[in-house]
Design an enzyme around this catalytic site. Structure first.
Site, PDB file in Angstrom:
ATOM      1  N   CYS A 132      81.253 -20.866  -8.381  1.00  0.00           N
ATOM      2  CA  CYS A 132      80.619 -21.028  -7.056  1.00  0.00           C
ATOM      3  C   CYS A 132      81.235 -20.734  -5.830  1.00  0.00           C
ATOM      4  O   CYS A 132      80.731 -20.582  -4.734  1.00  0.00           O
ATOM      5  CB  CYS A 132      79.668 -21.927  -6.957  1.00  0.00           C
ATOM      6  SG  CYS A 132      78.359 -22.097  -8.278  1.00  0.00           S
ATOM      7  N   HIS A 271      77.776 -22.851   0.673  1.00  0.00           N
ATOM      8  CA  HIS A 271      77.318 -22.353  -0.787  1.00  0.00           C
ATOM      9  C   HIS A 271      76.145 -22.971  -0.869  1.00  0.00           C
ATOM     10  O   HIS A 271      75.608 -24.105  -0.778  1.00  0.00           O
ATOM     11  CB  HIS A 271      78.353 -22.744  -1.776  1.00  0.00           C
ATOM     12  CG  HIS A 271      77.689 -22.538  -3.134  1.00  0.00           C
ATOM     13  ND1 HIS A 271      77.073 -21.503  -3.940  1.00  0.00           N
ATOM     14  CD2 HIS A 271      77.718 -23.505  -4.092  1.00  0.00           C
ATOM     15  CE1 HIS A 271      76.624 -21.650  -4.931  1.00  0.00           C
ATOM     16  NE2 HIS A 271      77.253 -22.878  -5.134  1.00  0.00           N
ATOM     17  N   ASN A 301      70.540 -21.376  -6.723  1.00  0.00           N
ATOM     18  CA  ASN A 301      71.802 -21.131  -6.532  1.00  0.00           C
ATOM     19  C   ASN A 301      72.488 -20.144  -7.193  1.00  0.00           C
ATOM     20  O   ASN A 301      72.370 -19.878  -8.368  1.00  0.00           O
ATOM     21  CB  ASN A 301      72.716 -22.610  -7.085  1.00  0.00           C
ATOM     22  CG  ASN A 301      74.201 -22.666  -7.269  1.00  0.00           C
ATOM     23  OD1 ASN A 301      74.834 -21.673  -6.980  1.00  0.00           O
ATOM     24  ND2 ASN A 301      74.849 -23.723  -7.638  1.00  0.00           N
TER      25      ASN A 301
END
Ligand code: UT7
Length: 351
Positions: A132, A271, A301
Site C-alpha cells: 500500500c 493512502h 482501499n
C-alpha cells in the site's frame, strides 16, 4: 546530495485513473458476510468498491490508467523537455515503473507487459512492491531514475487487484479492499517549478511483516495444506495504530525537510486505507479537515493505486488545483511507509 540540491526534479505532467466496471456495495457484502452497511461505513468510510472480474488483471488495469495518464500529458501540453510538438508524450517515455503487490504472474514482473501494450516497448520497465506504500516508493524510484539521468520521462503506474488475494469469507478484509489503477507521467525538470516532486521520506519495519501477510506462495512456504495460507491476513487494529503513528511521523519528517509547516499544506492525500485513519492522521498533524482529499467511499482501499486515483478524482471535482501544496503519505504491508510533497501543476485530465 539530494535531488533538490542538484536542481534536477521529476515534474508531474500527466495523471489518470481507471476502475473496473463491476461495483460491489456494502449491502451486497452484507448478504454474504456477517457484516452491515452501517458497520462498514462507520468504521471505514467505505460504501462501495470496484472489483475485477476473472477476465481482468493488474496489467489490464495498469494499461487503462497508463493510457489515460499519457493522454493527460499530451493534453497538458509542451511544458518541458521531451514534449513533442504534436503532444505525443507516449513516444518519449523511456521508463515504466509499476507499483504493485498483485502482478499478473509471480515471475516475470508485469511492467514490461504494460509498456509493450502501451506501445512503449524498449523502455526500461520493472515492478516495485511496497504494497500500500507502493505508489510513494515508486514515485521516489521514478524521481531517482530522472535525477540519475537514466530517464527523461517516466510513466509511473500504481495498480492492484487486491481482491484476488482475499478470503471471500473474511469479514476483516473483504469490506476494506477494492481494485483499480492510477498513473502519472513525470518528466525531467527543475526543483522549483510547479509539479516538481519531493522531498521524500521512506521507511520500513520487516519485524512486523506478520501483521499483513499472505503466508504461502513464496519461497518460504511455496505451498500449504491450509487453503487460508493462500489468502491475505491482516491484524486490523494493530495495523490501524501503526498506520496513524507512522504516517503522521513521516509527514512531519518530510515537511521539516522541505521547511514547510502543517499550515503550509493545502491538500493532504493519504493512502485511502480507512477514512478514520486519514482523519486521525490529519488531526494529529494539526491539518484542517477540509484539506483532506478522499474518495474511499466509492473505491475502498486500492493499495498502490489509491493515491493517484484520489488525486484524479480531486482534480476532476476541482478540489485539487494548480498551486496547491500537496502532502502525500502512505502506509502498508512490509511494514512500509513514506511521504512526499509537491506543488500541484496545471494539469488537464483525459478520458
Ligand atoms: O492499507 C494498509 C493496510 N490496512 C489498513 O490500514 C487497515 C487498518 N485497520 C483498519 O482499518 C481497521 O482495524 C478495520 C476496519 C480493519 C477494523 O476496524 P476496527 O474498528 O479496528 O474494528 P475491530 O477489528 O477492533 O473490531 C471491532 C468489532 C469487533 O466486535 P466486538 O469484539 O467488539 O464484539 C469485531 O468482531 O467489530 C467486529 N467486526 C465487524 N463487525 C461487522 C470486525 N469486522 C467486522 C465487520 N462487520 N466487517
Amino acid at each position: 546530495m539530494s535531488t533538490q540540491d542538484l536542481g534536477v526534479a521529476a515534474v508531474l505532467v500527466g495523471l489518470g485513473g481507471w476502475l473496473p466496471p463491476r461495483t460491489v456495495d456494502n449491502h451486497e457484502l452484507s448478504r454474504r458476510l456477517d457484516t452491515s452497511d452501517e458497520w462498514i461505513r462507520t468504521r471505514t468510510g467505505i460504501a462501495s468498491r470496484h472489483v475485477v472480474d476473472p477476465d481482468l488483471s493488474t496489467v489490464d488495469m495498469a494499461v487503462e490508467a497508463g493510457a489515460r495518464a499519457l493522454r493527460s500529458a499530451a493534453a497538458t501540453g509542451g511544458s518541458g523537455p521531451g514534449d513533442g510538438a504534436d503532444g505525443a508524450a507516449g513516444e518519449a517515455v523511456d521508463a515504466v515503473v509499476l507499483a504493485t503487490a498483485t502482478p499478473d504472474h509471480p515471475c516475470p514482473a508485469s511492467a514490461p507487459q504494460v509498456a509493450s501494450r502501451l506501445g512503449l516497448g524498449g523502455a526500461a520497465a520493472f515492478d516495485v512492491n511496497a504494497v500500500c506504500s507502493g505508489f510513494v516508493y515508486a514515485l521516489a524510484t521514478a524521481t531517482g531514475l530522472i535525477a540519475a539521468g537514466a530517464a527523461r520521462r517516466v510513466l509511473l503506474v500504481g495498480a492492484d487487484a487486491f481482491t484476488t488475494l482475499l478470503d471471500p469469507a473474511d469479514r476483516g478484509t473483504v469490506p476494506i479492499f477494492g481494485d483499480g489503477a492510477g498513473a502519472m507521467v513525470l518528466r525531467a525538470g527543475t526543483a522549483g517549478e510547479p509539479g516538481a516532486v519531493g522531498p521524500f521520506d521512506l521507511h520500513s519495519d520487516g519485524e512486523l511483516a506478520d501483521l499483513l501477510i499472505v503466508p504461502a506462495g513464496g519461497t518460504r512456504c511455496p505451498t500449504s495444506d491450509d487453503p487460508r495460507d493462500r489468502y491475505f491476513s491482516m491484524q486490523g487494529p494493530a495495523v490501524f495504530r501503526h498506520a496513524t503513528a507512522r504516517m503522521a511521523e513521516s509527514s512531519r519528517a518530510v515537511l521539516d525537510r522541505a521547511g514547510w509547516t502543517p499550515g503550509d499544506v493545502d491538500r493532504f492525500v493519504g493512502h485511502q486505507a480507512n477514512l478514520r485513519i486519514l482523519q486521525t492522521t490529519a488531526k494529529s498533524l494539526g491539518l484542517p479537515a477540509d484539506c483532506l482529499v478522499t474518495n474511499i467511499e466509492h473505491t475502498g482501499n486500492t493499495s498502490a493505486a489509491s493515491i493517484p486515483l484520489a488525486m484524479a478524482d480531486a482534480v476532476a471535482d476541482g478540489t485539487l488545483c494548480a498551486g496547491d501544496r500537496v502532502l502525500m503519505t502512505a502506509f502498508g504491508a512490509g511494514l512500509t511507509w513514506g511521504s512526499a510533497l509537491l506543488r500541484w501543476p496545471r494539469l488537464t485530465l483525459a478520458e
